[in-house]
Design a protein around this motif. Structure first.
Motif, PDB file in Angstrom:
ATOM      1  N   ARG A  69       5.796  -0.714   6.691  1.00 16.45           N
ATOM      2  CA  ARG A  69       5.297   0.659   6.696  1.00 16.45           C
ATOM      3  C   ARG A  69       6.413   1.623   7.088  1.00 16.45           C
ATOM      4  O   ARG A  69       7.231   1.326   7.962  1.00 16.45           O
ATOM      5  N   GLN A 100       7.673   7.462   2.115  1.00 19.14           N
ATOM      6  CA  GLN A 100       8.104   6.560   1.053  1.00 19.14           C
ATOM      7  C   GLN A 100       8.743   7.358  -0.077  1.00 19.14           C
ATOM      8  O   GLN A 100       8.114   8.213  -0.695  1.00 19.14           O
ATOM      9  N   GLN A 103       0.833  -1.187   0.000  1.00 21.84           N
ATOM     10  CA  GLN A 103       0.000   0.000   0.000  1.00 21.84           C
ATOM     11  C   GLN A 103       0.875   1.247   0.000  1.00 21.84           C
ATOM     12  O   GLN A 103       2.089   1.183   0.203  1.00 21.84           O
ATOM     13  N   MET A 104       0.227   2.378  -0.218  1.00 14.50           N
ATOM     14  CA  MET A 104       0.966   3.639  -0.184  1.00 14.50           C
ATOM     15  C   MET A 104       1.558   3.854   1.205  1.00 14.50           C
ATOM     16  O   MET A 104       0.900   3.593   2.213  1.00 14.50           O
ATOM     17  N   GLY A 105       2.785   4.302   1.235  1.00 14.55           N
ATOM     18  CA  GLY A 105       3.461   4.508   2.506  1.00 14.55           C
ATOM     19  C   GLY A 105       4.170   3.278   3.017  1.00 14.55           C
ATOM     20  O   GLY A 105       4.678   3.286   4.137  1.00 14.55           O
ATOM     21  N   GLU A 106       4.220   2.214   2.204  1.00 13.16           N
ATOM     22  CA  GLU A 106       4.922   0.988   2.585  1.00 13.16           C
ATOM     23  C   GLU A 106       6.025   0.700   1.570  1.00 13.16           C
ATOM     24  O   GLU A 106       5.860   0.940   0.374  1.00 13.16           O
ATOM     25  N   ASP A 140       2.735  13.031   5.079  1.00 14.54           N
ATOM     26  CA  ASP A 140       1.314  13.242   4.831  1.00 14.54           C
ATOM     27  C   ASP A 140       0.544  11.974   5.187  1.00 14.54           C
ATOM     28  O   ASP A 140       1.119  10.976   5.634  1.00 14.54           O
ATOM     29  N   ARG A 141      -0.761  12.000   4.981  1.00  5.47           N
ATOM     30  CA  ARG A 141      -1.598  10.888   5.425  1.00  5.47           C
ATOM     31  C   ARG A 141      -1.220   9.583   4.729  1.00  5.47           C
ATOM     32  O   ARG A 141      -1.288   8.507   5.318  1.00  5.47           O
ATOM     33  N   ASN A 142      -0.810   9.659   3.462  1.00  3.38           N
ATOM     34  CA  ASN A 142      -0.435   8.460   2.711  1.00  3.38           C
ATOM     35  C   ASN A 142       1.039   8.111   2.857  1.00  3.38           C
ATOM     36  O   ASN A 142       1.489   7.107   2.309  1.00  3.38           O
ATOM     37  N   ARG A 143       1.793   8.951   3.530  1.00  3.70           N
ATOM     38  CA  ARG A 143       3.237   8.767   3.722  1.00  3.70           C
ATOM     39  C   ARG A 143       3.985   8.675   2.391  1.00  3.70           C
ATOM     40  O   ARG A 143       4.948   7.931   2.256  1.00  3.70           O
ATOM     41  N   THR A 144       3.522   9.427   1.417  1.00  6.26           N
ATOM     42  CA  THR A 144       4.217   9.488   0.137  1.00  6.26           C
ATOM     43  C   THR A 144       4.965  10.806  -0.037  1.00  6.26           C
ATOM     44  O   THR A 144       5.611  11.015  -1.057  1.00  6.26           O
TER      45      THR A 144
END
Length: 661
Positions: free
Chosen positions: A299, A306, A280-283, A322-326
Motif C-alpha cells: 500500500r 499510486q 487494489q487501488m492505492g497499492e 484521496d481515499r483510493n490513493r490514486t
C-alpha cells in the motif's frame, strides 16, 4: 502467452518418505496458484494426489496432466475426489486395423523371433509354459492353441500408430539418403557407411508422407511433429460416477468446449489460478525476483499516492492522497471558529472584562471631581483603563478570521494593551519611589511628578512599542499563511492546513517582550516601595497586582511553548494567550479600581475631602514610619507610638492643601 510459472519443483528419482508431503507444502506457499501441471509417471502422479489428500487439500489444486496420465484409471483409484476436475491430454490416435489382424494372428509357433512374446503369452492368458515358464505358482499349463482376442481381452495400444509412423519416417529418410548418396548403387554404398547423425537428422526432418492413419507425417524446424491431441477432464457425475470426458482437442489450434467442463461436483464456474491476485487501488506491485507473474501488493503509505502499477510518489506538500490513493486532493484549511469551545471561553471572559472596564470608566467619568478619583490620578487612571480595555479587546482580533486587516491590527494591538497598562503603572511606581527617595535627602519635590509630566513619560514608553511595530511592518509586511505542518498528522485523513497570520513564536515574544520588560521593571519598583505607608499612595495594591501578573505570565510560558508540537497547537496557544491577557487585565482592574468603585458607589460618605498634606509632611511621615519599622523591635510599643505622634505634631505646621500626591 498468458501462462506463468510460479514454482518449478522436481520429483526425485528415488523419493524419500515424506517427499511428496513436502512438495504439497511447497506448492501451498503460493496458495493462489492452484493449477498444477505434472510431467510425471503414473506412480508419481498417484503419490502426489495421495499427499494432497492427506494434507486436506481436496478441491484446492487444479491438476493438468501430460499424456503419461491421459485417461488412465490407475492414478486416480480411491482418489477420485482429489483428482476431480483434472485436465489431461492424449495424442489423437486412430486404430490401425492391419496391425489388429497381424497381432491377433500371432502365436507361439509363428512369432519365435520375439524373445518377450512367451512372457507376454503367459501374462495375457494366465497360464504357464512348461517347467521353464516365467510365472511362479500352480497355474494351468498353456496349450499353445490360445488365440489373442478370443481367449483374452484385447485392445490396440494407443501408441501403435506413432510407432509405425516413426519406423516409416526412418525408412523414408534412409531411402532418400541412399538415393542422394549412392545414385542407384545397390545396397549400402561407401558414402553412407560413415554418415553422422546430423546428416541423418536432416533427412528425417524433411520427410513428408501419409502415415498409417492417413494423416500427414511431417516435422517442423525444431523436429516436432504436428500436435494432435484429445483433451479430457476427469469428472464426477451426479450419480457419483467418475469418468474421463472429452472436452476438446488440439490440431494446430485449440478447440475447447468450456460448457462441457465441470469443477467440484458439477460447478460450471471456471476457477482462477494466479500466483498473485490483482492489487487494489492505492497499492503498488513489488515483483518477486525471477517470477514476473508473482508480486506482493504494498500500500502507498502516508502521503504517497499510486502513480503507476509499480510505483508510488509523494503528494505535493499542500495536498494529501484521496481515499483510493490514486491521486492527490487539497488538504482542508481550518481556522479557529467562534463557536469552538477554545474561542467561546476567552470571548466570554473578554466580554465580562470589557463590561467591567466600561463600568469603571463610566463611574470615574461621572465622579471625576470626587476626592477618590482625583487622589488616584485621573489622567494616569484613564491611560491604565485604556490599556486594560485593549487587553480584553485583543481577544476578538486573535479569534477573527485572518486577513490582511486583521493581521495588521494584531501586530499593533497585541502588545499595545499591556504596554499602556504597564507603562502607566511603571510611571506611577517610579514617581512614588522618587518622591520618597528624594524626601530622605531634601524637602524639595523631585522633578517630573506633575500629571502632564507623567503623561509625557507614559506615552514616551508607549512610543517605543509603536516604533518597534512600525519597524516590523517595514521589514516584514503582514500577510496570511496556511501552515500545513502544524496539523500534518501521520494519518493523511486527519491532516489540516491552518490559516493564520504570519506571526512566528519569536515575533510574538518580541512583540510582548517590551511589555514584559515594563512589567518586570514595574515589579521591581513595587518591591522597592513596599514599605511606604498605604495611607499615602497605591504602592501596595500595585505591588500585589504585579506579583500576581508575574505569576500569570510565568505559567503562560511553559503552556504556550510546551504545546508547540501538539496537533491542537493553534487552539491551545491562542486560548492561552488571550486568557493570560484577560487575566492580567482583570488583576489590574480588580486590585486597583474595584475597591475605589466600591467606595464611590456603596460608601459615598467616605468619598469626602480630607486634610491634605504638604510634600514635607508626607516625607516626614514616611521617615517616621521607617523609624517605626527599625525601632519597633527594640522599644515598647507605647514609646514608639508616642515618639511618632510627637513628631507628627511637631511637623503639623507644614500641612497645607495640595491637590494630590
Amino acid at each position: 502467452g498468458g501462462v506463468c510459472i510460479a514454482q518449478s519443483l522436481k520429483i526425485p528419482r528415488e523419493p524419500r518418505p515424506g517427499e511428496f508431503d513436502k512438495i504439497i507444502r511447497r506448492l501451498l506457499e503460493t496458495p493462489n496458484a492452484r493449477a498444477i501441471i505434472m510431467f510425471a509417471n503414473e506412480d508419481d502422479i498417484r503419490r502426489v494426489l495421495d499427499a494432497a489428500k492427506r494434507s486436506n487439500q481436496t478441491g484446492h489444486f487444479l491438476w493438468v496432466g501430460s499424456d503419461s496420465w491421459g485417461s488412465k484409471i490407475s492414478p486416480v483409484i480411491q482418489q477420485e475426489r482429489v483428482a476431480e476436475g483434472a485436465i489431461t491430454i492424449l495424442p489423437k490416435r486412430a486404430t490401425v486395423e492391419a496391425f489388429d489382424r497381424y497381432f491377433r494372428s500371432r502365436s507361439l509357433s509363428n512369432n519365435r523371433r520375439n524373445v518377450w512374446f512367451a512372457e507376454f503369452w503367459e501374462e495375457n492368458f494366465g497360464c504357464k509354459l512348461g517347467m521353464h515358464g516365467k510365472r511362479p505358482g500352480s497355474l494351468k499349463k498353456c496349450t499353445g492353441l490360445e488365440k489373442v482376442g478370443r481367449d483374452s481381452s484385447y485392445e490396440q495400444e494407443g501408441k501403435v500408430q506413432f510407432v509405425m509412423d516413426a519406423v516409416y519416417a526412418m525408412a523414408h529418410a534412409l531411402h532418400r539418403m541412399h538415393r542422394d548418396y549412392c545414385f542407384g548403387y545397390p545396397g549400402l554404398c561407401p558414402r553412407m557407411s560413415n554418415i553422422n547423425g546430423k546428416e541423418l537428422l536432416g533427412y528425417i526432418r524433411s520427410v513428408n508422407f501419409n502415415g498409417s492413419a492417413s494423416t500427414p507425417v511431417v516435422f517442423n524446424q525444431n523436429g516436432d511433429a504436428p500436435g494432435r491431441y484429445d483433451i479430457f477432464q476427469y469428472q464426477i457425475t451426479n450419480k457419483s460416477t467418475a469418468e474421463y470426458k472429452v472436452i476438446g482437442q488440439w490440431a494446430n489450434k485449440l478447440h475447447l468446449n468450456v460448457d462441457a467442463m465441470r469443477w467440484r461436483t458439477g460447478n460450471p464456474t471456471l476457477p482462477a489460478s494466479v500466483c498473485s491476485v490483482p492489487c487494489q487501488m492505492g497499492e503498488r506491485k513489488k515483483i518477486v525476483k525471477g517470477v514476473p507473474c508473482c508480486w506482493h501488493c504494498e500500500r502507498c503509505e502516508g502521503y504517497h499516492f499510486q502513480v503507476s502499477e509499480f510505483s508510488c510518489e509523494l503528494c505535493p506538500y499542500e495536498q494529501r492522497p484521496d481515499r483510493n490513493r490514486t491521486g492527490c486532493i487539497p488538504i482542508p484549511i481550518i481556522k479557529l471558529e467562534w463557536h469552538s469551545a477554545w474561542a467561546a471561553v476567552p470571548v466570554f471572559v473578554a466580554v465580562l472584562g470589557i463590561l467591567a472596564t466600561s463600568f469603571v470608566v463610566v463611574t470615574f467619568v461621572r465622579y471625576n471631581d470626587t476626592p477618590i478619583v482625583r487622589a488616584c490620578g485621573r489622567e494616569m487612571s484613564y491611560v491604565l483603563l485604556t490599556g486594560i480595555f485593549l487587553c480584553y479587546a485583543i481577544t476578538f482580533l486573535m479569534i477573527a478570521t485572518p486577513c490582511l486587516a486583521v493581521c495588521s491590527f494584531r501586530r499593533v494591538f497585541l502588545g499595545l494593551g499591556m504596554c499602556f497598562s504597564y507603562a502607566a503603572l511603571l510611571t506611577k511606581t517610579n514617581r512614588i519611589h522618587r518622591i520618597f527617595e528624594q524626601g530622605k535627602k531634601s524637602v524639595a519635590a523631585p522633578r517630573f511628578i506633575s500629571p502632564a509630566s507623567q503623561l509625557v513619560i507614559t506615552f514616551s514608553l508607549i512610543s517605543v512599542q509603536l516604533l518597534g511595530v512600525f519597524v516590523w511592518f517595514a521589514g516584514d509586511p503582514p500577510h496570511t499563511v496556511v501552515d500545513y505542518g502544524e496539523q500534518r498528522t501521520s494519518d493523511p485523513e486527519k491532516a489540516r492546513g491552518v490559516l493564520k497570520c504570519d506571526i512566528s513564536d519569536l515575533s510574538l515574544i518580541c512583540s510582548l517582550g517590551y511589555s514584559i520588560l515594563l512589567m518586570v521593571t514595574c515589579t521591581v519598583y513595587a518591591i522597592k516601595t513596599r514599605g511606604v505607608p498605604e495611607t499615602f499612595n497605591e504602592a501596595k495594591p500595585i505591588g500585589f497586582t504585579m506579583y500576581t501578573t508575574c505569576i500569570i505570565w510565568l505559567a503562560f510560558i511553559p503552556i504556550f511553548f510546551g504545546t508547540a508540537q501538539s496537533a491542537e497547537r493553534m487552539y491551545i496557544q491562542t486560548t492561552t494567550l488571550t486568557i493570560s491577557l484577560s487575566l492580567s487585565a482583570s488583576v489590574s482592574l480588580g486590585m486597583l479600581y474595584m475597591p475605589k468603585v466600591y467606595v464611590i458607589i456603596l460608601h459615598p460618605e467616605q468619598n469626602v475631602p480630607k486634610r491634605k498634606r504638604s510634600f514635607k509632611a508626607i516625607v516626614t511621615a514616611a521617615t517616621m514610619s521607617g523609624k517605626l519599622v527599625q525601632t519597633g523591635s527594640d522599644r515598647p510599643n507605647g514609646e514608639v507610638k508616642t515618639e511618632l505622634c510627637e513628631s507628627m505634631e511637631t511637623n503639623s505646621e507644614y500641612f497645607t492643601h495640595v491637590d494630590r500626591i
